[in-house]
Design an enzyme around this catalytic site. Sequence first.
Site, short mmCIF file in Angstrom:
data_model
loop_
_atom_site.label_atom_id
_atom_site.label_comp_id
_atom_site.label_asym_id
_atom_site.label_seq_id
_atom_site.Cartn_x
_atom_site.Cartn_y
_atom_site.Cartn_z
N HIS A 14 55.33 6.28 41.24
CA HIS A 14 56.44 6.18 40.29
C HIS A 14 57.76 6.54 40.97
O HIS A 14 58.79 5.93 40.69
CB HIS A 14 56.20 7.12 39.10
CG HIS A 14 55.04 6.70 38.25
ND1 HIS A 14 55.19 6.04 37.06
CD2 HIS A 14 53.71 6.84 38.43
CE1 HIS A 14 54.00 5.79 36.52
NE2 HIS A 14 53.08 6.28 37.36
N ASP A 112 61.34 6.24 33.43
CA ASP A 112 60.00 5.78 33.78
C ASP A 112 59.21 5.42 32.52
O ASP A 112 59.31 6.10 31.49
CB ASP A 112 59.24 6.87 34.55
CG ASP A 112 57.89 6.38 35.03
OD1 ASP A 112 57.82 5.85 36.15
OD2 ASP A 112 56.89 6.51 34.28
N THR A 135 56.83 0.52 36.53
CA THR A 135 56.61 0.55 37.98
C THR A 135 55.33 -0.18 38.43
O THR A 135 54.85 0.04 39.53
CB THR A 135 56.59 2.01 38.49
OG1 THR A 135 55.53 2.70 37.81
CG2 THR A 135 57.89 2.72 38.23
N GLN A 330 53.98 4.43 55.18
CA GLN A 330 53.30 3.14 55.10
C GLN A 330 54.19 1.95 55.48
O GLN A 330 53.72 1.00 56.09
CB GLN A 330 52.74 2.97 53.69
CG GLN A 330 52.01 1.68 53.48
CD GLN A 330 51.14 1.73 52.26
OE1 GLN A 330 50.21 2.52 52.18
NE2 GLN A 330 51.43 0.91 51.29
N ASN A 349 53.01 -0.53 44.42
CA ASN A 349 53.98 -0.37 45.51
C ASN A 349 53.41 -0.84 46.83
O ASN A 349 54.10 -1.50 47.62
CB ASN A 349 54.43 1.09 45.63
CG ASN A 349 55.17 1.51 44.38
OD1 ASN A 349 56.28 1.09 44.15
ND2 ASN A 349 54.51 2.29 43.54
N SER A 350 52.14 -0.52 47.08
CA SER A 350 51.52 -1.00 48.32
C SER A 350 51.57 -2.52 48.38
O SER A 350 51.86 -3.10 49.43
CB SER A 350 50.08 -0.51 48.40
OG SER A 350 50.06 0.88 48.58
N GLU A 353 55.03 -3.82 49.08
CA GLU A 353 55.36 -3.60 50.50
C GLU A 353 54.67 -4.64 51.38
O GLU A 353 55.26 -5.17 52.31
CB GLU A 353 54.96 -2.17 50.91
CG GLU A 353 55.90 -1.13 50.32
CD GLU A 353 55.30 0.26 50.14
OE1 GLU A 353 54.25 0.56 50.75
OE2 GLU A 353 55.88 1.06 49.38
N GLY A 368 42.68 2.30 37.35
CA GLY A 368 43.97 1.99 36.72
C GLY A 368 44.31 0.50 36.70
O GLY A 368 43.46 -0.35 36.40
N ASP A 369 45.57 0.19 37.04
CA ASP A 369 46.07 -1.19 36.99
C ASP A 369 45.63 -2.04 38.19
O ASP A 369 46.03 -3.19 38.32
CB ASP A 369 47.61 -1.15 36.96
CG ASP A 369 48.19 -0.40 38.17
OD1 ASP A 369 47.41 0.17 38.96
OD2 ASP A 369 49.43 -0.39 38.34
N GLN A 370 44.80 -1.45 39.06
CA GLN A 370 44.60 -2.08 40.37
C GLN A 370 43.83 -3.39 40.38
O GLN A 370 44.05 -4.23 41.25
CB GLN A 370 43.98 -1.05 41.33
CG GLN A 370 44.95 0.11 41.58
CD GLN A 370 44.28 1.39 42.05
OE1 GLN A 370 43.12 1.38 42.41
NE2 GLN A 370 45.01 2.50 42.04
#
Length: 453
Positions: A14, A112, A135, A330, A349-350, A353, A368-370
């Site tokens: 976040h 957020d 996010t 990262q 975020n990963s 990126e 989660g959201d993965q």
Amino acid sequence: MSHIALLPSSGMGHLTPFLRLAALLTANNLKITIITPYPTLSLAESQVLFHFFSTFPQIRQEKLHLLPLDKFSGNSKEDPFYCHIEVIRQSSHLLSSLLSSLSPPLAALITDMSLTASVVPITKALNIPNYIFFTSSAQMLTLFISFHTKANANLNEMDAFQIPTLEPIPKSWIPPPLLRDIDNLLKTYITENGKEMTKSDGILVNTLESIEQESLAALNGGKVILGLPSVTAIGLLPPCFNNCESLAWLDTQPIGSVLYVSFGSRTTMSREQLKELGDGLMRSGYRFLWVVKDKRVDREDDKDLEDVIGNELTESVKERGLVVKYWLNQENILSHPAVGGFLSHCGWNSLTEAMWLGVRVLAWPQHGDQKINASLVESIGLGIWESSWGWGGEDIVKGQQIAEKISELMGNELLRMKAVSVREKARAGMELGETSVKMKALAKLIETWKKNR
Ligand code: UDP
Ligand code: UDP
């Protein structure tokens, strides 16, 4: 100068996009204050904040001193980051005086998503426009804001979560806590904040029109829920630090030869699964850089690498890889020419990126959201996802299976080129090194805020 404040929530996932957004806004002649919940849960957050405020001395920091809510620390069965969000939520009434004391008065607050329900009523009372920064992906946002409409239905009896005009989201992709009968922090957090989103002044998402056009069109076309304010794709937000720390081992590896393996800032695996992963990396025959985590909260991660993956594996991996048990930046790793692939848990975020840097991804979503994010990896051509592997901790994925998928990723030249074309798309709206906003949508919002005060 118009004054904007930003209020991030708990966890690097976040905080990072908030810092990127703040850096972009300050380059566009806005006065920026970041309200940081204090103390942070992880060491990584407090270190990145220190580094950020030294890099951007013109950005002001205000601490939101959290109440000491012991019942959410220590022995709770819930995830520590969800507990920390709960503490921030319960401390949010303290924001009222903080926000009204800021000078000059705020043109907008950017909050957020996890704090929507507790902060929107406060900013309404103070007459401050409040924009929610979501996010994760726009597809996850479609689930987030419509989940509460089905909260009373028995989701377990459905095969999929249907949102008008969009492809149904298969039940197996939905974060498991949302399907449980009993209440849990994730379920409460999505239900309450999802409901309140319609009362905000706008929603920002770190994504691209070109990769999530359908979800964005449904959200803005009133198909997901009526009365939603406009949803703006402000991504992909570029990295905000010029970090030159280097990793000597990586510098000596051939171009594109290394698989980078990391599951983000807060995901752990069982010892048995770590052993299989190590075995898979060795069997694959590829070089690798593997970041191991043993505890969700970094401050508690005090064991040596050998204690976690065993002496034998620690020794054997040295032949072809580097295994570390500490924080690596990262973005630095992904931008290194030696890195040719990324085995990722698919934190949003990963993935942004990997898109920004054009690195192909082997998706292994854990929680989660993965899984929702992993589905995008496939649909936009960024990489591959073996969906039969399930959620983290559900089944043990064997070394042999992991090795096969790594070879499929690293040996596929077409995938490498596709990931490069995702990078081209991601950067089309922006030029590196340019300080002013090139992204039309964000530029428009900035104009609105500048007119506010
Ligand atoms: N990150 C990093 N080094 C690490 C682990 C994570 O720099 O060893 C950064 C990563 O680049 C990303 C953020 O921390 O910006 C993690 O966010 P993400 O959404 O990918 O996953 P989460 O950690 O929230 O599961
Ligand atoms: N998990 C994790 N970090 C998190 C959340 C979950 O490492 O922030 C792991 C957790 O250990 C579990 C898996 O992901 O093995 C599934 O977690 P989820 O939150 O979906 O369910 P729960 O933890 O409630 O079983």
